[in-house]
Design a protein around this motif. Structure first.
Motif, mmCIF file in Angstrom:
data_model
loop_
_atom_site.group_PDB
_atom_site.id
_atom_site.type_symbol
_atom_site.label_atom_id
_atom_site.label_comp_id
_atom_site.label_asym_id
_atom_site.label_seq_id
_atom_site.Cartn_x
_atom_site.Cartn_y
_atom_site.Cartn_z
ATOM 1 N N GLU A 1 0.823 -1.203 0.000
ATOM 2 C CA GLU A 1 0.000 0.000 0.000
ATOM 3 C C GLU A 1 0.861 1.257 0.000
ATOM 4 N N MET A 2 2.117 1.158 0.495
ATOM 5 C CA MET A 2 2.995 2.327 0.452
ATOM 6 C C MET A 2 3.197 2.807 -0.980
ATOM 7 N N GLU A 3 3.294 1.865 -1.923
ATOM 8 C CA GLU A 3 3.498 2.245 -3.304
ATOM 9 C C GLU A 3 2.291 3.014 -3.843
ATOM 10 N N LYS A 4 1.084 2.568 -3.500
ATOM 11 C CA LYS A 4 -0.115 3.296 -3.946
ATOM 12 C C LYS A 4 -0.126 4.707 -3.371
ATOM 13 N N ARG A 5 0.177 4.801 -2.082
ATOM 14 C CA ARG A 5 0.196 6.118 -1.436
ATOM 15 C C ARG A 5 1.251 7.017 -2.091
ATOM 16 N N THR A 6 2.405 6.438 -2.410
ATOM 17 C CA THR A 6 3.482 7.223 -3.005
ATOM 18 C C THR A 6 3.104 7.697 -4.398
ATOM 19 N N PHE A 7 2.517 6.815 -5.206
ATOM 20 C CA PHE A 7 2.081 7.224 -6.542
ATOM 21 C C PHE A 7 1.168 8.449 -6.454
ATOM 22 N N ARG A 8 0.126 8.331 -5.625
ATOM 23 C CA ARG A 8 -0.896 9.383 -5.621
ATOM 24 C C ARG A 8 -0.378 10.678 -5.009
ATOM 25 N N ARG A 9 0.265 10.577 -3.853
ATOM 26 C CA ARG A 9 0.724 11.794 -3.189
ATOM 27 C C ARG A 9 1.822 12.487 -3.995
ATOM 28 N N THR A 10 2.655 11.718 -4.697
ATOM 29 C CA THR A 10 3.673 12.350 -5.536
ATOM 30 C C THR A 10 3.030 13.249 -6.571
ATOM 31 N N GLN A 11 2.015 12.725 -7.256
ATOM 32 C CA GLN A 11 1.346 13.525 -8.279
ATOM 33 C C GLN A 11 0.608 14.712 -7.662
ATOM 34 N N GLU A 12 -0.019 14.492 -6.502
ATOM 35 C CA GLU A 12 -0.757 15.584 -5.857
ATOM 36 C C GLU A 12 0.181 16.687 -5.388
ATOM 37 N N ILE A 13 1.282 16.307 -4.763
ATOM 38 C CA ILE A 13 2.229 17.303 -4.244
ATOM 39 C C ILE A 13 2.890 18.057 -5.388
ATOM 40 N N LEU A 14 3.275 17.341 -6.440
ATOM 41 C CA LEU A 14 3.867 17.999 -7.604
ATOM 42 C C LEU A 14 2.876 18.982 -8.215
ATOM 43 N N GLY A 15 1.613 18.563 -8.366
ATOM 44 C CA GLY A 15 0.604 19.443 -8.943
ATOM 45 C C GLY A 15 0.386 20.697 -8.116
ATOM 46 N N ALA A 16 0.329 20.525 -6.793
ATOM 47 C CA ALA A 16 0.113 21.679 -5.912
ATOM 48 C C ALA A 16 1.277 22.658 -5.999
ATOM 49 N N GLU A 17 2.486 22.145 -6.076
ATOM 50 C CA GLU A 17 3.656 23.011 -6.141
ATOM 51 C C GLU A 17 3.732 23.737 -7.485
ATOM 52 N N LEU A 18 3.390 23.052 -8.567
ATOM 53 C CA LEU A 18 3.359 23.713 -9.878
ATOM 54 C C LEU A 18 2.328 24.836 -9.895
ATOM 55 N N GLU A 19 1.159 24.572 -9.318
ATOM 56 C CA GLU A 19 0.127 25.605 -9.275
ATOM 57 C C GLU A 19 0.553 26.776 -8.394
ATOM 58 N N ARG A 20 1.206 26.492 -7.282
ATOM 59 C CA ARG A 20 1.622 27.553 -6.349
ATOM 60 C C ARG A 20 2.522 28.581 -7.026
ATOM 61 N N ILE A 21 3.422 28.094 -7.883
ATOM 62 C CA ILE A 21 4.361 29.010 -8.512
ATOM 63 C C ILE A 21 3.938 29.389 -9.937
ATOM 64 N N GLY A 22 2.732 28.945 -10.333
ATOM 65 C CA GLY A 22 2.212 29.328 -11.627
ATOM 66 C C GLY A 22 2.887 28.666 -12.809
ATOM 67 N N ALA A 23 3.477 27.498 -12.584
ATOM 68 C CA ALA A 23 4.212 26.829 -13.661
ATOM 69 C C ALA A 23 3.387 25.790 -14.388
ATOM 70 N N GLY A 24 2.238 25.396 -13.818
ATOM 71 C CA GLY A 24 1.445 24.388 -14.504
ATOM 72 C C GLY A 24 0.516 23.652 -13.564
ATOM 73 N N THR A 25 -0.063 22.569 -14.066
ATOM 74 C CA THR A 25 -0.981 21.738 -13.294
ATOM 75 C C THR A 25 -0.721 20.270 -13.617
ATOM 76 N N VAL A 26 -1.262 19.402 -12.765
ATOM 77 C CA VAL A 26 -1.156 17.952 -12.959
ATOM 78 C C VAL A 26 -2.542 17.341 -12.868
ATOM 79 N N ARG A 27 -2.866 16.482 -13.823
ATOM 80 C CA ARG A 27 -4.079 15.669 -13.711
ATOM 81 C C ARG A 27 -3.672 14.362 -13.053
ATOM 82 N N VAL A 28 -4.115 14.175 -11.821
ATOM 83 C CA VAL A 28 -3.722 13.007 -11.036
ATOM 84 C C VAL A 28 -4.394 11.760 -11.594
ATOM 85 N N ALA A 29 -3.601 10.720 -11.813
ATOM 86 C CA ALA A 29 -4.123 9.437 -12.319
ATOM 87 C C ALA A 29 -3.369 8.314 -11.619
#
Length: 558
Positions: free
Chosen positions: A425-453
């Protein structure tokens, strides 16, 4: 010297100081370390100098766990081993990959990054990559292009990760000539080890049995043996060497074959850059892999990762996110067909020789394949369709994820392999949170967005999940024989003269790219073996003749 084992007299005996089984990156690295010295080395390769379907078929086996590629596709059974199907990405493990992390089961190496640093530096030359430098800012300065600048992330959250790209080095082609000229290293081709002999209490290997598909059989007797056949074949040989020990060799605590790992990856995500022209050149694998981003004579590729701090705070594994541009025709089937064609034409895959399969795949998808090929080659804007986010995460070393012997046998009588690949289950958590955290950081600095899948914890794995052909962990390293197959020097616990090289000794696998660590560990192991011979009293200043001491069956019997 390189000898075709099919030409040897029946039941010959080859004597040497060191016998290395497997001529991939680990085995060839080891052999080169002894080249020109006094120790006699035999290097055994199951295949020839080039791909051969008959040899490759010996890798066939059964998958009973998560959906996984056919086992004879994920490796290359010819001189050079898995370097023949390697993409070339190189980056050392991170410092925290070596540490015990209470949220990563069975984590922790018996030493830290500092132990491998000198060997990582030496590995660069063998892998034909540039200076030992992985700092993103340094590479940005060296590249010096306005369209090759990194996104300014908060480094407490998201990191820019740089890897270097080997040409990639095909070990058989690059180092074969030196071995052919060697006076003390002899490589035998088409030499398939079918059993490792360790009679009595099993503490000493006395020889290995070798067979060819043409019917020849011989034996190698050495003072020291190194098994360097990869994360699937290594446990297979240990388990199949059960004539004197029913559980196999090195398996007193039922650990051989357990903790099988591969890096799981999901390609379903999507990343949208606010300004694609500003960032795509340094992040897009379709640009960086062919060499579109380079400095100091070295290709580099850039990816996204999470900081060690946030990995610890959120109890995540290590991770990498890759960006790949999409074009019209970029359907999974057409992309897969184009990849098959590329691999088949570039001497880089176990798929060579399967021309019918490749041609059928291309024919079924010909219009899409043609358009996709144009997009990838020329990158016209009217064919562009955005960017895919491919996420690769660290696998948990789980004891029930394992390599076992199956029911059938191959043409040489060795039991087929059965692989039960499992993830936590750690791998599932890592997949999802990685995409979510990356997306949030891109949005924070105005560099882009991520569609989490990515799946949530408790949800099933998607059909698009696959591995990276990085077979690790099945003879893991640990100081305690109840927790590992080999000790910190890669010697099999309870055995005096059997060592293991390659990624099967990895206790954990990091986020990706095992080849440079395989080579670094092989360089380190060579030093251990040299020290052992010196300690045993062997005069290492006295050269010896070429290794092949062939004797007839009658002389051997006498």
């Amino acid at each position: 010297m390189i000898i075709d084992a099919r030409t040897l007299p029946l039941n010959a005996i080859i004597e040497s100081d060191i016998c290395v089984i497997g001529a991939g990156p680990a085995g060839i690295t080891l052999a080169r370390e002894f080249e020109g010295g006094p120790l006699r080395v035999v290097l055994l390769e199951g295949g020839g100098m080039d791909f051969d379907q008959a040899s490759q078929s010996l890798y066939q086996g059964e998958n009973i766990g998560l959906c996984y590629d056919a086992l004879d596709r994920t490796r290359s059974r010819y001189f050079g081993g898995s370097s023949n199907c390697w993409g070339g990405f190189c980056r050392p493990l991170d410092a925290h990959d070596f540490q015990v992390r209470d949220w990563v089961p069975n984590s922790g190496w018996p030493f830290g990054l500092a132990e491998l640093l000198p060997y990582y530096r030496r590995a660069h030359a063998l892998l034909q990559i540039g200076p030992f430098e992985y700092d993103p800012q340094t590479w940005q300065d060296w590249i010096g292009r306005p369209d090759s600048r990194f996104i300014p992330f908060d480094r407490e959250q998201v990191l820019n990760i740089v890897s270097q790209l080997s040409p990639p080095t095909r070990f058989g082609r690059i180092y074969g000539e030196a071995i052919a000229r060697s006076g003390n290293v002899t490589a035998f081709l088409h030499a398939n080890v079918t059993a490792i002999e360790a009679p009595g209490n099993g503490s000493q290997v006395t020889g290995v049995e070798v067979r060819t598909l043409s019917g020849a059989a011989f034996r190698v007797a050495a003072r020291c043996y190194v098994l360097a056949t990869g994360g699937i074949e290594t446990p297979r040989l240990l388990l199949a060497s059960n004539r004197h020990h029913p559980a196999g060799l090195g398996n007193e605590h039922d650990l051989v074959g357990r903790y099988f790992m591969d890096h799981p990856r999901i390609r379903n995500g999507e990343i949208v850059f606010s300004d694609p022209r500003a960032f795509s050149r340094i992040y897009d694998v379709h640009v960086t892999y062919p060499g579109g981003t380079a400095a100091r004579g070295t290709k580099i590729s850039s990816h996204f990762g999470l900081s060690p701090a946030i990995q610890g705070r959120e109890r995540l594994g290590n991770t990498r996110c890759y960006v790949t541009s999409r074009f019209v025709g970029d359907h999974p089937e057409s992309y897969a067909a184009l990849k098959l064609l590329y691999q088949a034409l570039n001497r880089g895959s176990s798929l060579r020789g399967r021309r019918g399969e490749v041609l059928r795949a291309v024919a079924r998808n010909l219009p899409r394949v043609a358009v996709l090929a144009v997009g990838l080659k020329f990158r016209p804007g009217f064919l562009a369709r955005g960017f895919t986010l491919e996420t690769v995460v660290e696998p948990s070393p789980l004891p029930d994820s394992r390599v076992m012997l199956g029911e059938g046998r191959d043409r040489l009588g060795v039991p087929r392999v059965r692989v039960d690949w499992r993830l936590g289950e750690m791998e599932k958590r890592t997949f999802r949170r990685t995409q979510e955290i990356l997306g949030a950081e891109l949005e924070r600095i105005g560099a882009g967005t991520v569609r989490v899948a990515a799946p949530r914890e408790g949800e099933p794995w998607p059909e698009t999940l696959d591995g990276c052909w990085h077979h690790m962990g099945t003879t893991r390293m640990h100081a305690d024989p109840r927790q590992g197959v080999v000790d910190p020097s890669c010697r099999v616990h309870g055995m005096e003269n059997l060592f293991i090289a390659g990624s099967s000794v990895f206790p954990t696998g990091g986020s990706d790219m095992p080849t440079i660590t395989i080579v670094a560990l092989a360089l380190r192991l060579a030093e251990h073996i040299k020290a052992g011979f010196a300690y045993s009293g062997r005069d290492l200043s006295v050269p010896v003749p070429v290794v092949a001491a062939l004797e007839s069956e009658e002389k051997a019997a006498a």
